[in-house]
Design a protein around this motif. Structure first.
Motif, PDB file in Angstrom:
ATOM      1  N   LEU A  39       3.332  -4.450  -2.291  1.00 37.22           N
ATOM      2  CA  LEU A  39       4.522  -4.071  -1.524  1.00 37.22           C
ATOM      3  C   LEU A  39       4.192  -3.767  -0.066  1.00 37.22           C
ATOM      4  O   LEU A  39       4.932  -4.165   0.839  1.00 37.22           O
ATOM      5  N   ILE A  40       3.078  -3.097   0.181  1.00 38.11           N
ATOM      6  CA  ILE A  40       2.679  -2.789   1.554  1.00 38.11           C
ATOM      7  C   ILE A  40       2.348  -4.077   2.308  1.00 38.11           C
ATOM      8  O   ILE A  40       2.733  -4.240   3.467  1.00 38.11           O
ATOM      9  N   ALA A  41       1.643  -4.997   1.658  1.00 40.42           N
ATOM     10  CA  ALA A  41       1.311  -6.276   2.299  1.00 40.42           C
ATOM     11  C   ALA A  41       2.585  -7.060   2.614  1.00 40.42           C
ATOM     12  O   ALA A  41       2.706  -7.651   3.699  1.00 40.42           O
ATOM     13  N   TRP A  42       3.525  -7.064   1.694  1.00 42.42           N
ATOM     14  CA  TRP A  42       4.786  -7.778   1.884  1.00 42.42           C
ATOM     15  C   TRP A  42       5.567  -7.179   3.049  1.00 42.42           C
ATOM     16  O   TRP A  42       6.086  -7.882   3.908  1.00 42.42           O
ATOM     17  N   ARG A  43       5.625  -5.849   3.062  1.00 44.72           N
ATOM     18  CA  ARG A  43       6.325  -5.149   4.143  1.00 44.72           C
ATOM     19  C   ARG A  43       5.683  -5.482   5.492  1.00 44.72           C
ATOM     20  O   ARG A  43       6.375  -5.778   6.470  1.00 44.72           O
ATOM     21  N   ILE A  94      11.940  -2.890  -0.590  1.00 45.51           N
ATOM     22  CA  ILE A  94      10.504  -2.615  -0.667  1.00 45.51           C
ATOM     23  C   ILE A  94      10.260  -1.117  -0.525  1.00 45.51           C
ATOM     24  O   ILE A  94       9.482  -0.531  -1.289  1.00 45.51           O
ATOM     25  N   GLU A  95      10.935  -0.493   0.433  1.00 46.56           N
ATOM     26  CA  GLU A  95      10.791   0.971   0.615  1.00 46.56           C
ATOM     27  C   GLU A  95      11.243   1.722  -0.637  1.00 46.56           C
ATOM     28  O   GLU A  95      10.614   2.695  -1.049  1.00 46.56           O
ATOM     29  N   LYS A  96      12.328   1.269  -1.247  1.00 42.47           N
ATOM     30  CA  LYS A  96      12.821   1.901  -2.467  1.00 42.47           C
ATOM     31  C   LYS A  96      11.788   1.766  -3.582  1.00 42.47           C
ATOM     32  O   LYS A  96      11.538   2.721  -4.324  1.00 42.47           O
ATOM     33  N   ALA A  97      11.173   0.584  -3.695  1.00 36.56           N
ATOM     34  CA  ALA A  97      10.151   0.375  -4.723  1.00 36.56           C
ATOM     35  C   ALA A  97       8.937   1.270  -4.468  1.00 36.56           C
ATOM     36  O   ALA A  97       8.382   1.853  -5.407  1.00 36.56           O
ATOM     37  N   LEU A  98       8.532   1.406  -3.210  1.00 33.84           N
ATOM     38  CA  LEU A  98       7.407   2.291  -2.882  1.00 33.84           C
ATOM     39  C   LEU A  98       7.740   3.746  -3.216  1.00 33.84           C
ATOM     40  O   LEU A  98       6.885   4.481  -3.722  1.00 33.84           O
ATOM     41  N   ALA A 123       6.018 -11.260  -9.951  1.00 33.14           N
ATOM     42  CA  ALA A 123       6.879 -12.332  -9.448  1.00 33.14           C
ATOM     43  C   ALA A 123       7.941 -11.775  -8.503  1.00 33.14           C
ATOM     44  O   ALA A 123       8.302 -12.407  -7.511  1.00 33.14           O
ATOM     45  N   ARG A 124       8.452 -10.594  -8.822  1.00 33.96           N
ATOM     46  CA  ARG A 124       9.507  -9.962  -8.016  1.00 33.96           C
ATOM     47  C   ARG A 124       9.212  -8.462  -7.944  1.00 33.96           C
ATOM     48  O   ARG A 124       9.740  -7.668  -8.737  1.00 33.96           O
ATOM     49  N   PRO A 125       8.349  -8.048  -6.992  1.00 33.90           N
ATOM     50  CA  PRO A 125       7.929  -6.639  -6.940  1.00 33.90           C
ATOM     51  C   PRO A 125       9.056  -5.637  -6.725  1.00 33.90           C
ATOM     52  O   PRO A 125       8.876  -4.457  -6.987  1.00 33.90           O
ATOM     53  N   THR A 126      10.217  -6.099  -6.271  1.00 34.15           N
ATOM     54  CA  THR A 126      11.340  -5.184  -6.059  1.00 34.15           C
ATOM     55  C   THR A 126      12.317  -5.197  -7.234  1.00 34.15           C
ATOM     56  O   THR A 126      13.397  -4.617  -7.130  1.00 34.15           O
ATOM     57  N   ALA A 127      11.936  -5.827  -8.338  1.00 31.44           N
ATOM     58  CA  ALA A 127      12.831  -5.901  -9.501  1.00 31.44           C
ATOM     59  C   ALA A 127      13.189  -4.498  -9.985  1.00 31.44           C
ATOM     60  O   ALA A 127      12.332  -3.629 -10.096  1.00 31.44           O
ATOM     61  N   GLU A 128      14.478  -4.312 -10.273  1.00 25.13           N
ATOM     62  CA  GLU A 128      14.960  -3.018 -10.759  1.00 25.13           C
ATOM     63  C   GLU A 128      15.463  -3.100 -12.191  1.00 25.13           C
ATOM     64  O   GLU A 128      15.739  -2.083 -12.804  1.00 25.13           O
ATOM     65  N   LEU A 129      15.634  -4.332 -12.690  1.00 32.37           N
ATOM     66  CA  LEU A 129      16.161  -4.536 -14.036  1.00 32.37           C
ATOM     67  C   LEU A 129      15.182  -5.369 -14.874  1.00 32.37           C
ATOM     68  O   LEU A 129      14.516  -6.255 -14.335  1.00 32.37           O
ATOM     69  N   CYS A 130      15.141  -5.099 -16.166  1.00 33.09           N
ATOM     70  CA  CYS A 130      14.364  -5.941 -17.068  1.00 33.09           C
ATOM     71  C   CYS A 130      15.059  -7.303 -17.141  1.00 33.09           C
ATOM     72  O   CYS A 130      16.203  -7.456 -16.710  1.00 33.09           O
TER      73      CYS A 130
END
Length: 146
Positions: A39-43, A94-98, A123-130
């Protein structure tokens, strides 16, 4: 835990997939560290791209005498700004995931609470749902739009 910032130019797709140790608990500290790095690299990548865009828009802004050239340039700028706007929204995710990593809530479905899964999160680091809840949400969205 202090994680070093990614090196400039480091791309999100350059990470090594996580291989859990035998018997490793889901969302262990090692997994949190792995996803925090992604996430940090993506940001960082998105922020660098935003800086490049800003400099490009400033450098390329010209009062072109030909209306067709001016229209082409304005359309190019508009497309670039739409892309950056989408990336700005992605930065918020991304911030929310962090933040969720910091609170220990990362990796679990917001709808049903089950594990999202390491591969889906890679595949989707910001995924919030299964995957099941995401499919249901997409079906509902199609029904409402149809």
């Amino acid at each position: 835990m202090d994680i070093p910032a990614p090196k400039p130019g480091m791309l999100i797709h350059g990470f090594t997939p996580y291989t859990p140790a035998k018997g490793e608990e889901y969302m262990s500290e090692e997994q949190y560290t792995h996803f925090r790095r992604i996430l940090i690299a993506w940001r960082q990548e998105l922020m660098e791209e935003a800086d490049r865009t800003m400099h490009h828009l400033q450098d390329e802004a010209a009062n072109l005498p030909d209306p067709a050239d001016r229209a082409t340039q304005e359309e190019e700028f508009a497309l670039e700004l739409r892309t950056r706007d989408r990336e700005r929204k992605l930065l918020k995710k991304i911030e929310k995931a962090l933040d969720k990593i910091d609170t220990g809530d990362y990796g679990y479905c917001e709808a049903c609470g089950v594990e999202i899964g390491v591969r889906r999160l890679e595949a989707r680091p910001t995924a919030e749902l299964c995957i099941d809840c995401k499919e249901l949400a997409e079906i509902k969205e199609k029904q409402l739009a149809g």
